[in-house]
Scaffold this active site. Sequence first.
Site, PDB file in Angstrom:
ATOM      1  CD  GLN A   1      -1.903  -8.966   4.262  1.00 18.32           C
ATOM      2  OE1 GLN A   1      -2.691  -8.050   4.459  1.00 18.32           O
ATOM      3  NE2 GLN A   1      -0.657  -8.742   3.897  1.00 18.32           N
TER       4      GLN A   1
ATOM      5  CG  LEU B   1       7.240   1.447  -0.903  1.00 21.34           C
ATOM      6  CD1 LEU B   1       7.955   1.194  -2.231  1.00 21.34           C
ATOM      7  CD2 LEU B   1       6.346   0.260  -0.553  1.00 21.34           C
ATOM      8  CG  HIS B   2       8.508   0.180   5.994  1.00 18.55           C
ATOM      9  ND1 HIS B   2       8.744  -1.175   6.014  1.00 18.55           N
ATOM     10  CD2 HIS B   2       7.165   0.326   6.231  1.00 18.55           C
ATOM     11  CE1 HIS B   2       7.628  -1.827   6.278  1.00 18.55           C
ATOM     12  NE2 HIS B   2       6.638  -0.937   6.401  1.00 18.55           N
ATOM     13  CD  GLU B   3      15.780  -0.406   4.353  1.00 23.19           C
ATOM     14  OE1 GLU B   3      16.143  -1.524   3.948  1.00 23.19           O
ATOM     15  OE2 GLU B   3      15.994   0.641   3.726  1.00 23.19           O
TER      16      GLU B   3
ATOM     17  N   GLY C   1       4.800 -10.381   3.986  1.00 23.96           N
ATOM     18  CA  GLY C   1       5.599 -10.312   5.210  1.00 23.96           C
ATOM     19  C   GLY C   1       4.972 -11.092   6.350  1.00 23.96           C
TER      20      GLY C   1
ATOM     21  CG  ASP D   1       0.706  -7.388   7.774  1.00 21.83           C
ATOM     22  OD1 ASP D   1      -0.070  -6.700   8.433  1.00 21.83           O
ATOM     23  OD2 ASP D   1       1.749  -6.921   7.255  1.00 21.83           O
TER      24      ASP D   1
ATOM     25  CG  MET E   1      -1.877  -1.209   1.189  1.00 21.74           C
ATOM     26  SD  MET E   1      -3.414  -0.928   2.073  1.00 21.74           S
ATOM     27  CE  MET E   1      -2.820  -0.709   3.732  1.00 21.74           C
ATOM     28  N   GLY E   2       2.158   1.095  -0.338  1.00 22.37           N
ATOM     29  CA  GLY E   2       3.039   2.258  -0.442  1.00 22.37           C
ATOM     30  C   GLY E   2       3.584   2.729   0.894  1.00 22.37           C
TER      31      GLY E   2
ATOM     32  CG  HIS F   1       6.881  -2.017   2.185  1.00 23.60           C
ATOM     33  ND1 HIS F   1       6.792  -0.842   2.886  1.00 23.60           N
ATOM     34  CD2 HIS F   1       5.661  -2.593   2.262  1.00 23.60           C
ATOM     35  CE1 HIS F   1       5.561  -0.705   3.361  1.00 23.60           C
ATOM     36  NE2 HIS F   1       4.856  -1.758   3.006  1.00 23.60           N
TER      37      HIS F   1
HETATM   38  P1  AMP Z   1       1.513  -2.972   3.490  1.00 24.11           P
HETATM   39  O1  AMP Z   1       2.042  -1.926   2.571  1.00 24.11           O
HETATM   40  O2  AMP Z   1       1.536  -2.580   4.924  1.00 24.11           O
HETATM   41  O3  AMP Z   1       0.195  -3.527   3.029  1.00 24.11           O
HETATM   42  O4  AMP Z   1       2.545  -4.180   3.395  1.00 24.11           O
HETATM   43  C1  AMP Z   1       2.861  -4.774   2.190  1.00 24.11           C
HETATM   44  C2  AMP Z   1       3.603  -6.053   2.449  1.00 24.11           C
HETATM   45  O5  AMP Z   1       4.805  -5.775   3.182  1.00 24.11           O
HETATM   46  C3  AMP Z   1       2.797  -7.060   3.293  1.00 24.11           C
HETATM   47  O6  AMP Z   1       3.006  -8.367   2.803  1.00 24.11           O
HETATM   48  C4  AMP Z   1       3.379  -6.889   4.662  1.00 24.11           C
HETATM   49  O7  AMP Z   1       3.272  -8.038   5.476  1.00 24.11           O
HETATM   50  C5  AMP Z   1       4.845  -6.598   4.323  1.00 24.11           C
HETATM   51  N1  AMP Z   1       5.494  -5.896   5.436  1.00 24.11           N
HETATM   52  C6  AMP Z   1       5.054  -4.802   6.091  1.00 24.11           C
HETATM   53  N2  AMP Z   1       5.879  -4.480   7.106  1.00 24.11           N
HETATM   54  C7  AMP Z   1       6.865  -5.415   7.101  1.00 24.11           C
HETATM   55  C8  AMP Z   1       8.026  -5.658   7.908  1.00 24.11           C
HETATM   56  N3  AMP Z   1       8.332  -4.865   8.929  1.00 24.11           N
HETATM   57  N4  AMP Z   1       8.806  -6.708   7.606  1.00 24.11           N
HETATM   58  C9  AMP Z   1       8.509  -7.535   6.580  1.00 24.11           C
HETATM   59  N5  AMP Z   1       7.429  -7.364   5.773  1.00 24.11           N
HETATM   60  C10 AMP Z   1       6.614  -6.328   6.033  1.00 24.11           C
END
Ligand code: AMP
Length: 300
Positions: free
Chosen positions: A153, A33-35, A147, A150, A30-31, A37
């Site tokens: 999920q 973005l961090h480490e 990840g 979640d 969902m954008g 992602h």
């Molecule tokens: P989101 O943008 O929050 O929907 O996350 C997108 C994907 O990145 C999902 O599969 C999350 O589980 C994964 N993700 C989010 N945060 C982390 C993290 N800290 N470490 C690893 N994967 C992550």
Amino acid sequence: MEIISIPKIMQETSKEYLVDGKTIGLVPTMGALHEGHLSLVGRAKQENDITVVSIFVNPIQFGASEDLERYPRDIEGDTEKLRREKVDIIFMPEISSMYPEVFLTYVEVEKISERLCGAFRPGHFRGVATVVTKLLNIVKPTRAYFGQKDFQQSIIIKQLVKDLNMDVDVVVCPTVREQDGLAMSSRNAYLDRAQREAATVIYRCLKEASDLIKSGVIDRTYIKGLMQDRLLKEPAVSSVDYAGVYDPETMNELSEIKGDVLLTVALRIGDTRLIDNMLVTSSDYQIQQPNFKSLKERAI
Ligand code: AMP
């Protein structure tokens, strides 16, 4: 790096790669973005010829009172990060192209969607399952990356892929954490300095419970009580949705600690809802239990 916003064009582009015998890795996000992602992106790059990152803040997974409007968005920053990672394609559809005026089909994964976050966010996983199904049909990836952060999920997505005979490998990657243990999350940006400091209680609580189980403390009531106590003692925590020991397959709360167990937490600091989890596998702790045979042998 190509930026595609029209689903049909993304689909045609993927088809061409597949006809050429290329593998495609998809990282749905969902954008903001961090480490965390980017670790998924790195894995997808390693394992596939073509890497596609989707950025789509999916409105149907947010409840009416949730943070859809204020969810952090940083298209420029995200594009720059993904360019640096040498991603091949960003798929960034408009809401209207994903959900046109007449949209009547939703994907619902029963039971495992109703537990944990599903119980506190009605409709959330229906929205997630629907958008992930659409993204998989549009991008046609060989592998899709999610990840462990979640965890529920990822279990739901594995189940839907299996149930609907989708031809994709679901890869679950470890949680990336800040130095003090806080799981990276786009929602961490909502926290002020004091709240950010307080949020470390989540990791500390999971780690303490996990270490105790590994050392042989397998009293479920004690572990759950300790987790709740640690979290509720932190004044910045406004509410705890759940904290305890769960079955990592069914998402049911466990009545005893046996086999692989999922320690998981969802709470609110101010208005910000944070989740995290830690998996403790039986091999991490059963070795600590007295082995009947060896005790018997010792007695002889
Ligand atoms: P989101 O943008 O929050 O929907 O996350 C997108 C994907 O990145 C999902 O599969 C999350 O589980 C994964 N993700 C989010 N945060 C982390 C993290 N800290 N470490 C690893 N994967 C992550």
